[in-house]
Scaffold this motif. Structure first.
Motif, mmCIF file in Angstrom:
data_model
loop_
_atom_site.group_PDB
_atom_site.id
_atom_site.type_symbol
_atom_site.label_atom_id
_atom_site.label_comp_id
_atom_site.label_asym_id
_atom_site.label_seq_id
_atom_site.Cartn_x
_atom_site.Cartn_y
_atom_site.Cartn_z
ATOM 1 N N HIS A 251 0.811 -1.204 0.000
ATOM 2 C CA HIS A 251 0.000 0.000 0.000
ATOM 3 C C HIS A 251 0.851 1.265 0.000
ATOM 4 N N ALA A 252 1.871 1.258 -0.880
ATOM 5 C CA ALA A 252 2.677 2.445 -1.179
ATOM 6 C C ALA A 252 3.653 2.080 -2.279
ATOM 7 N N ASP A 253 3.971 3.032 -3.139
ATOM 8 C CA ASP A 253 5.003 2.865 -4.164
ATOM 9 C C ASP A 253 4.885 1.499 -4.856
ATOM 10 N N TYR A 254 3.716 1.247 -5.416
ATOM 11 C CA TYR A 254 3.379 -0.075 -5.938
ATOM 12 C C TYR A 254 4.426 -0.676 -6.864
ATOM 13 N N GLY A 255 4.827 0.054 -7.873
ATOM 14 C CA GLY A 255 5.770 -0.493 -8.850
ATOM 15 C C GLY A 255 7.083 -0.904 -8.219
ATOM 16 N N HIS A 256 7.590 -0.100 -7.312
ATOM 17 C CA HIS A 256 8.854 -0.394 -6.637
ATOM 18 C C HIS A 256 8.767 -1.713 -5.861
ATOM 19 N N TYR A 257 7.713 -1.884 -5.064
ATOM 20 C CA TYR A 257 7.580 -3.097 -4.253
ATOM 21 C C TYR A 257 7.214 -4.312 -5.094
ATOM 22 N N GLU A 258 6.461 -4.095 -6.171
ATOM 23 C CA GLU A 258 6.174 -5.216 -7.068
ATOM 24 C C GLU A 258 7.461 -5.715 -7.723
ATOM 25 N N GLN A 259 8.362 -4.814 -8.044
ATOM 26 C CA GLN A 259 9.650 -5.213 -8.609
ATOM 27 C C GLN A 259 10.469 -5.981 -7.578
ATOM 28 N N MET A 260 10.511 -5.494 -6.341
ATOM 29 C CA MET A 260 11.242 -6.198 -5.283
ATOM 30 C C MET A 260 10.670 -7.591 -5.061
ATOM 31 N N MET B 9 -9.196 -7.359 7.720
ATOM 32 C CA MET B 9 -8.863 -7.595 6.327
ATOM 33 C C MET B 9 -7.811 -8.695 6.206
ATOM 34 N N LEU B 10 -6.755 -8.615 7.025
ATOM 35 C CA LEU B 10 -5.693 -9.629 6.984
ATOM 36 C C LEU B 10 -6.233 -11.005 7.370
ATOM 37 N N SER B 11 -7.094 -11.052 8.361
ATOM 38 C CA SER B 11 -7.690 -12.310 8.795
ATOM 39 C C SER B 11 -8.534 -12.925 7.678
ATOM 40 N N SER B 12 -9.314 -12.099 7.013
ATOM 41 C CA SER B 12 -10.150 -12.598 5.915
ATOM 42 C C SER B 12 -9.298 -13.134 4.778
ATOM 43 N N LEU B 13 -8.239 -12.417 4.429
ATOM 44 C CA LEU B 13 -7.353 -12.878 3.362
ATOM 45 C C LEU B 13 -6.663 -14.182 3.748
ATOM 46 N N ALA B 14 -6.132 -14.237 4.965
ATOM 47 C CA ALA B 14 -5.460 -15.461 5.420
ATOM 48 C C ALA B 14 -6.441 -16.636 5.454
ATOM 49 N N SER B 15 -7.654 -16.380 5.917
ATOM 50 C CA SER B 15 -8.670 -17.443 5.943
ATOM 51 C C SER B 15 -8.964 -17.960 4.545
ATOM 52 N N THR C 185 1.562 -10.351 -5.453
ATOM 53 C CA THR C 185 1.455 -9.009 -4.892
ATOM 54 C C THR C 185 0.025 -8.512 -5.036
ATOM 55 N N ILE C 186 -0.416 -7.816 -4.039
ATOM 56 C CA ILE C 186 -1.774 -7.290 -4.018
ATOM 57 C C ILE C 186 -1.689 -5.810 -3.678
ATOM 58 N N ARG C 187 -2.181 -4.982 -4.575
ATOM 59 C CA ARG C 187 -2.216 -3.537 -4.331
ATOM 60 C C ARG C 187 -3.457 -3.194 -3.507
ATOM 61 N N ILE C 188 -3.237 -2.475 -2.429
ATOM 62 C CA ILE C 188 -4.366 -1.997 -1.644
ATOM 63 C C ILE C 188 -4.136 -0.524 -1.328
ATOM 64 N N ALA C 189 -5.212 0.221 -1.257
ATOM 65 C CA ALA C 189 -5.111 1.634 -0.900
ATOM 66 C C ALA C 189 -4.848 1.752 0.596
ATOM 67 N N ARG C 190 -4.064 2.726 0.975
ATOM 68 C CA ARG C 190 -3.817 2.974 2.398
ATOM 69 C C ARG C 190 -4.896 3.941 2.866
ATOM 70 N N PRO C 191 -5.826 3.443 3.649
ATOM 71 C CA PRO C 191 -6.923 4.313 4.079
ATOM 72 C C PRO C 191 -6.435 5.339 5.108
ATOM 73 N N PRO C 192 -7.157 6.441 5.230
ATOM 74 C CA PRO C 192 -6.798 7.414 6.263
ATOM 75 C C PRO C 192 -6.880 6.764 7.647
ATOM 76 N N MET C 193 -5.963 7.154 8.518
ATOM 77 C CA MET C 193 -5.958 6.605 9.874
ATOM 78 C C MET C 193 -7.194 7.108 10.633
ATOM 79 N N HIS C 194 -7.769 6.208 11.423
ATOM 80 C CA HIS C 194 -8.907 6.559 12.272
ATOM 81 C C HIS C 194 -8.865 5.678 13.499
#
Length: 149
Positions: free
Chosen positions: A38-47, A72-78, A53-62
């Motif tokens: 959830h930042a600098d997608y192309g750079h991390y996809e190359q690494m 979200m992580l639990s659902s993906l892992a499940s 790789t899964i692109r996700i938006a970084r939501p505003p902190m709340h």
């Protein structure tokens, strides 16, 4: 044959992603590694080439940001458990190391038959920056370790 997927999330963590990838690719093919970006997608996809790789938006902190992130992580892992026998999630600045008394491959240990009565302390989470050691996490984070007495 049993299989493991290993999942992490990265945001502005070049050094830690490099270490995380280098560590886990010793034990599983990159096709079993999942990197949420959830930042600098192309750079991390190359690494993380040849990884999933899964692109996700970084939501505003709340106030509930961490709860939402873990849901979200639990659902993906499940979901990944439908395709893999085991799914491991660690933050990008964490690795899971196996106590050498139990072998040198944490994946074999996790997938293998283990008498839990004899395995206390076999897996240790090493986290950079919060551990008792240096900033690269060369000593176990005893306070949060899995199975650490």
């Amino acid at each position: 044959m049993k299989s493991v997927a290993i999942l992490t999330m990265v945001y502005d963590d070049d050094i830690y992603l490099k270490i995380w990838l280098s560590y886990w690719e010793k034990f599983v093919p990159r096709s079993n590694l999942y990197v949420l970006i959830h930042a600098d997608y192309g750079h991390y996809e190359q690494m993380a080439s040849d990884c999933n790789t899964i692109r996700i938006a970084r939501p505003p902190m709340h106030a509930g940001s961490e709860v939402s992130r873990w849901k979200m992580l639990s659902s993906l892992a499940s979901g990944l458990t439908l395709m893999f026998d085991r799914v491991i999630y660690t933050d990008v600045d964490e690795i899971i190391a196996l106590d050498p008394k139990h072998g040198n491959n944490p994946i074999d240990y996790i997938l293998g038959p283990v008498d839990k009565r004899d395995s206390h302390g076999a897996l240790i989470v090493i986290q950079a920056g919060i551990c008792d050691g240096d900033q690269l996490g060369t000593r176990p984070d005893v306070g949060r370790g899995m199975g650490v007495p």
